[in-house]
Design a protein around this motif. Structure first.
Motif, short mmCIF file in Angstrom:
data_model
loop_
_atom_site.label_atom_id
_atom_site.label_comp_id
_atom_site.label_asym_id
_atom_site.label_seq_id
_atom_site.Cartn_x
_atom_site.Cartn_y
_atom_site.Cartn_z
N LYS A 144 7.99 -8.89 -0.20
CA LYS A 144 8.04 -7.43 -0.36
C LYS A 144 6.67 -6.81 -0.15
N ASP A 145 6.66 -5.59 0.38
CA ASP A 145 5.43 -4.78 0.42
C ASP A 145 5.40 -4.01 -0.89
N PHE A 146 5.07 -4.71 -1.95
CA PHE A 146 5.28 -4.20 -3.30
C PHE A 146 4.34 -3.05 -3.64
N ASN A 147 4.90 -2.02 -4.25
CA ASN A 147 4.08 -0.96 -4.84
C ASN A 147 4.71 -0.57 -6.17
N TYR A 148 3.87 -0.19 -7.12
CA TYR A 148 4.31 0.04 -8.49
C TYR A 148 5.17 1.30 -8.61
N THR A 149 5.04 2.22 -7.67
CA THR A 149 5.81 3.47 -7.74
C THR A 149 7.28 3.23 -7.47
N ASP A 150 7.57 2.45 -6.42
CA ASP A 150 8.97 2.20 -6.04
C ASP A 150 9.57 1.03 -6.79
N SER A 207 10.64 -1.19 -3.19
CA SER A 207 9.58 -1.52 -2.23
C SER A 207 10.19 -2.10 -0.95
N ASP A 231 -3.06 -6.71 -4.72
CA ASP A 231 -1.78 -6.94 -4.04
C ASP A 231 -1.11 -8.17 -4.64
#
Length: 302
Positions: free
Chosen positions: A38-44, A49, A266
């Motif tokens: 995953k292109d993980f980000n804390y917002t989504d 993500s 990341d």
């Protein structure tokens, strides 16, 4: 199956807490490996993500440090496995020769003590030996021998030897206790029969003790082979005091991923590295076990 379950229900009840612990602690976290793709980000969040495919794995192989960290991780672990196995077996055999039970327990406790000490403390213990100005080696040994002091934390060439010795000091006691327990489980009638036939201590050791504890040695070695792509983070990060100039001989996959995580934040990359280490470790264990099955089927792990 139901009849068998009812018959052994007391055993099932006894094993239930262990199964629940195994499920929660070892298997549920495996769903987290999805972060590696995953292109993980804390917002989504995890499910929101986007997918990154194998992009997170690229940083391990495209970096200019890929060769160094892979070489260091593999070579250190290979040396640890061979050196620690040889010394731990020797220590276990020597402990087995001690006839006074009290002394044997004392030696076991002393040898096991380093295993219980955290690497934060080990790091400062090593520093007390290797400090340029106040270290025991420089001020207590080299000075008395008329030799110049050595800047241990400024020269990378010494650290392959230092790390091997520190790792052995910390883990050999634990391994030797396991081998000693295996030796203690050997039926004494074998030794009595050997003594009647005139076998000395050396022949008893080589013809009885070592062959009979071989299954334990194989299992212990397979477990270590499975983690050959893992490096002991505390050993390589805290004992070396995270000294940058030592990185050519102390940088390994785990410390490299940690530094990358600190700099980039990341967690997808760190998850990819962990998944890569686990998959390679599983394949290695499977391959080595397959090799052992061909050589000695009875001593294979599965």
């Amino acid at each position: 199956m139901p009849r068998t379950f009812v018959k052994y229900r007391s055993l099932w009840i006894m094993v239930l807490p262990g199964l629940i612990y195994l499920l929660i602690n070892n298997y549920l976290p495996m769903f987290g490996t999805i972060i590696a793709f995953k292109d993980f980000n804390y917002t989504d969040g995890l499910w929101g993500s986007g997918w990154a495919g194998f992009k997170n794995f690229q940083f391990l192989f495209t970096t200019q440090d890929a060769y160094i960290i892979t070489r260091n991780t593999l070579l250190y672990n290979a040396v640890f496995i061979v050196f620690n196995l040889a010394v731990a077996l020797t220590v276990a055999l020597l402990l087995n020769e001690i006839r006074k039970r009290f002394l044997q327990n004392v030696y076991q406790s002393v040898l096991l003590l380093p295993y219980l000490i955290s690497f934060s403390i080990v790091g400062y213990l090593v520093y007390s030996f290797l400090s340029m100005e106040y270290g025991f080696i420089n001020s207590g040994v080299l000075k008395k021998l008329g030799l110049p002091p050595i800047s241990w934390y400024m020269e990378a060439k010494y650290w392959p030897f230092i790390l091997v010795l520190v790792n052995a000091w910390k883990y050999i006691g634990y391994s030797s206790v396991i081998y000693l327990a295996a030796i203690a489980g050997i039926n004494h009638e074998y030794y009595e029969a050997a003594r009647i036939d005139g076998a000395n201590r050396w022949k008893q050791m080589t013809r009885i003790t070592l062959p009979l504890i071989r299954p334990v040695v194989i299992v212990m070695t397979l477990l270590l082979v499975g983690r050959i792509f893992y490096a002991d983070f505390g050993l390589f990060y805290q004992v070396t005091m995270n000294t940058g100039i030592l990185l050519p001989t102390t940088n390994v996959i785990d410390t490299y991923v940690y530094r990358a995580l600190i700099q980039t934040g990341d967690i997808g990359m760190s998850s990819a590295a962990g998944l890569f280490q686990s998959v390679v470790g599983f394949l290695l264990v499977f391959s080595v076990n397959l090799l052992i099955r061909k050589v000695d089927r009875e001593n294979a792990l599965f």
